[in-house]
Design an enzyme around this catalytic site. Structure first.
Site, mmCIF file in Angstrom:
data_model
loop_
_atom_site.group_PDB
_atom_site.id
_atom_site.type_symbol
_atom_site.label_atom_id
_atom_site.label_comp_id
_atom_site.label_asym_id
_atom_site.label_seq_id
_atom_site.Cartn_x
_atom_site.Cartn_y
_atom_site.Cartn_z
ATOM 1 N N SER A 52 0.845 -1.198 0.000
ATOM 2 C CA SER A 52 0.000 0.000 0.000
ATOM 3 C C SER A 52 0.881 1.248 0.000
ATOM 4 O O SER A 52 1.609 1.491 0.964
ATOM 5 C CB SER A 52 -0.905 -0.011 1.234
ATOM 6 O OG SER A 52 -1.574 1.228 1.331
ATOM 7 N N HIS A 96 -1.301 -1.230 -4.159
ATOM 8 C CA HIS A 96 -2.580 -0.795 -3.609
ATOM 9 C C HIS A 96 -2.526 0.718 -3.386
ATOM 10 O O HIS A 96 -1.591 1.241 -2.782
ATOM 11 C CB HIS A 96 -2.817 -1.533 -2.293
ATOM 12 C CG HIS A 96 -4.144 -1.304 -1.671
ATOM 13 N ND1 HIS A 96 -5.285 -1.975 -2.057
ATOM 14 C CD2 HIS A 96 -4.524 -0.484 -0.657
ATOM 15 C CE1 HIS A 96 -6.305 -1.576 -1.324
ATOM 16 N NE2 HIS A 96 -5.874 -0.665 -0.467
ATOM 17 N N ASP A 136 -4.651 3.908 -1.881
ATOM 18 C CA ASP A 136 -5.766 4.302 -1.019
ATOM 19 C C ASP A 136 -6.182 5.736 -1.270
ATOM 20 O O ASP A 136 -5.421 6.659 -0.977
ATOM 21 C CB ASP A 136 -5.343 4.184 0.451
ATOM 22 C CG ASP A 136 -5.277 2.751 0.906
ATOM 23 O OD1 ASP A 136 -6.233 2.005 0.665
ATOM 24 O OD2 ASP A 136 -4.255 2.381 1.513
ATOM 25 N N MET A 193 -8.604 8.741 -0.229
ATOM 26 C CA MET A 193 -9.447 9.168 0.904
ATOM 27 C C MET A 193 -9.878 10.613 0.696
ATOM 28 O O MET A 193 -9.059 11.450 0.315
ATOM 29 C CB MET A 193 -8.663 9.071 2.206
ATOM 30 C CG MET A 193 -8.065 7.698 2.461
ATOM 31 S SD MET A 193 -7.172 7.707 4.019
ATOM 32 C CE MET A 193 -6.451 6.069 3.994
ATOM 33 N N HIS A 230 -8.353 1.685 -4.193
ATOM 34 C CA HIS A 230 -9.349 1.527 -3.133
ATOM 35 C C HIS A 230 -9.937 2.907 -2.832
ATOM 36 O O HIS A 230 -9.267 3.755 -2.260
ATOM 37 C CB HIS A 230 -8.622 0.938 -1.907
ATOM 38 C CG HIS A 230 -9.475 0.748 -0.708
ATOM 39 N ND1 HIS A 230 -8.959 0.421 0.539
ATOM 40 C CD2 HIS A 230 -10.828 0.811 -0.535
ATOM 41 C CE1 HIS A 230 -9.931 0.314 1.411
ATOM 42 N NE2 HIS A 230 -11.081 0.553 0.792
ATOM 43 N N MET A 284 -11.956 5.185 -0.810
ATOM 44 C CA MET A 284 -12.638 5.437 0.468
ATOM 45 C C MET A 284 -13.226 6.836 0.382
ATOM 46 O O MET A 284 -12.766 7.784 1.039
ATOM 47 C CB MET A 284 -11.629 5.314 1.619
ATOM 48 C CG MET A 284 -11.313 3.865 1.948
ATOM 49 S SD MET A 284 -9.830 3.701 2.945
ATOM 50 C CE MET A 284 -8.627 3.752 1.646
ATOM 51 N N MET A 295 -12.160 -5.091 5.035
ATOM 52 C CA MET A 295 -11.300 -4.234 5.853
ATOM 53 C C MET A 295 -11.018 -4.938 7.173
ATOM 54 O O MET A 295 -11.944 -5.398 7.851
ATOM 55 C CB MET A 295 -11.992 -2.891 6.141
ATOM 56 C CG MET A 295 -12.152 -1.949 4.964
ATOM 57 S SD MET A 295 -10.633 -1.442 4.142
ATOM 58 C CE MET A 295 -9.639 -0.788 5.472
ATOM 59 N N ASP A 315 -7.228 -6.018 4.135
ATOM 60 C CA ASP A 315 -6.575 -4.711 4.086
ATOM 61 C C ASP A 315 -6.613 -4.068 5.466
ATOM 62 O O ASP A 315 -7.682 -3.744 5.975
ATOM 63 C CB ASP A 315 -7.319 -3.840 3.050
ATOM 64 C CG ASP A 315 -6.681 -2.476 2.860
ATOM 65 O OD1 ASP A 315 -5.568 -2.253 3.366
ATOM 66 O OD2 ASP A 315 -7.311 -1.637 2.184
HETATM 67 C C1 DX5 Z 1 -6.584 1.873 5.569
HETATM 68 C C2 DX5 Z 1 -6.166 1.553 4.145
HETATM 69 C C3 DX5 Z 1 -5.101 0.538 4.049
HETATM 70 C C4 DX5 Z 1 -3.784 0.938 4.645
HETATM 71 C C5 DX5 Z 1 -3.161 -0.301 5.215
HETATM 72 O O1 DX5 Z 1 -7.673 2.747 5.559
HETATM 73 O O2 DX5 Z 1 -7.268 1.075 3.394
HETATM 74 O O3 DX5 Z 1 -4.887 0.116 2.696
HETATM 75 O O4 DX5 Z 1 -2.906 1.528 3.723
HETATM 76 O O5 DX5 Z 1 -2.092 0.098 5.952
HETATM 77 P P1 DX5 Z 1 -1.411 -0.826 7.041
HETATM 78 O O6 DX5 Z 1 -0.902 -2.039 6.326
HETATM 79 O O7 DX5 Z 1 -0.312 0.073 7.535
HETATM 80 O O8 DX5 Z 1 -2.433 -1.145 8.078
HETATM 81 ZN ZN ZN Z 2 -6.826 0.136 1.276
#
Ligand code: DX5
Ligand code: ZN
Length: 228
Positions: free
Chosen positions: A11, A36, A38, A40, A70, A72, A141, A179
């Site tokens: 990620s 990956h 993320d 947000m 992903h 969010m 999640m 994840d």
């Molecule tokens: C959290 C994200 C994850 C995050 C995971 O909201 O969706 O993808 O990057 O990070 P770690 O592996 O540090 O928990």
């Molecule tokens: Zn993620």
């Protein structure tokens, strides 16, 4: 344990974003199959990360590595096209976000992208069941979304098992992604329960040798035994 191939997806949230070109090189050489990303929006989750620019940049530098995006974000239907055009290979949207989920999944697939459905730890698997025919991956999640570096929530394990059972029984072509808080110790029960796409941020990037970190995570995942 699942018969589907194990996929490791570092990620980038946990990478050094000030040196994204070097980090992309490091990921490319690491032996990880996917990356990956993320996204947000500060509404669906209480944090803001990055958007289509990051996907476009990684598309340019990562070659043919699969970009697993992903979202969010609220109203992912408004932005899905932009992310696919930026280079996403897989796009996961949340069941809990504000949109007509089935329509967004159709839109993603119509654009030739792999469609993923993500659900938060408190959301029951039964709500995802009607959508299984529309997706290629179910992202469970294992932390509450919003931040990297959180502790793995082991109460999600029964949900992974339940999802694996239903997917197998109904013969759906769906991968199970975990994840959040995934590392050498927590990956094993997840793979035993049926996960095969393994997203890891902090546990990989905090190690100086990413290639070794990916290899160790894979070894740990492969050592998982079948659970009930
Ligand atoms: C959290 C994200 C994850 C995050 C995971 O909201 O969706 O993808 O990057 O990070 P770690 O592996 O540090 O928990
Ligand atoms: Zn993620």
């Amino acid at each position: 344990m699942t018969s589907r191939p194990l996929i490791i997806a570092p990620s980038v949230l946990a990478a050094d974003l000030g040196r994204i070109d070097e980090e992309a090189e490091r990921i490319k050489k690491s032996g990880a199959e996917w990356v990956h990303i993320d996204v947000m929006d500060g509404h669906f989750v209480p944090n803001i990360s990055f958007g289509t620019n990051m996907v476009r940049t990684l598309r340019k530098v990562m070659g043919d590595v699969t970009l697993d995006v992903h979202l969010m974000i609220e109203q992912p239907d408004r932005y899905a096209r932009d992310f696919v055009e930026a280079g996403a290979d897989c796009l996961s949207v949340h069941l809990e976000a504000r949109h007509t989920v089935s329509r967004t999944l159709d839109l993603i697939r119509e654009m030739g992208c792999r469609a993923g459905l993500a659900i938060n730890p408190p959301t029951l698997f039964k709500h995802a069941v009607p959508l299984l025919p529309k997706i290629q991956q179910l992202l469970l999640m294992t932390v509450n979304p919003g931040f990297g570096g959180q502790a793995f929530l082991s109460e999600v394990l029964p949900k992974i098992r339940e999802a694996r059972e239903v997917i197998l029984r109904q013969n759906y072509d769906v991968d199970i992604t975990v994840d959040g808080g995934i590392g050498e110790d927590t990956v094993r029960p997840c793979v035993s329960a049926g996960a095969n796409i393994l997203v890891a941020g902090t546990a990989l990037f905090r190690q100086p040798d990413l290639t070794q970190a990916v290899a160790n995570l894979r070894k740990s995942a492969q050592s998982a035994t079948v659970s009930g």
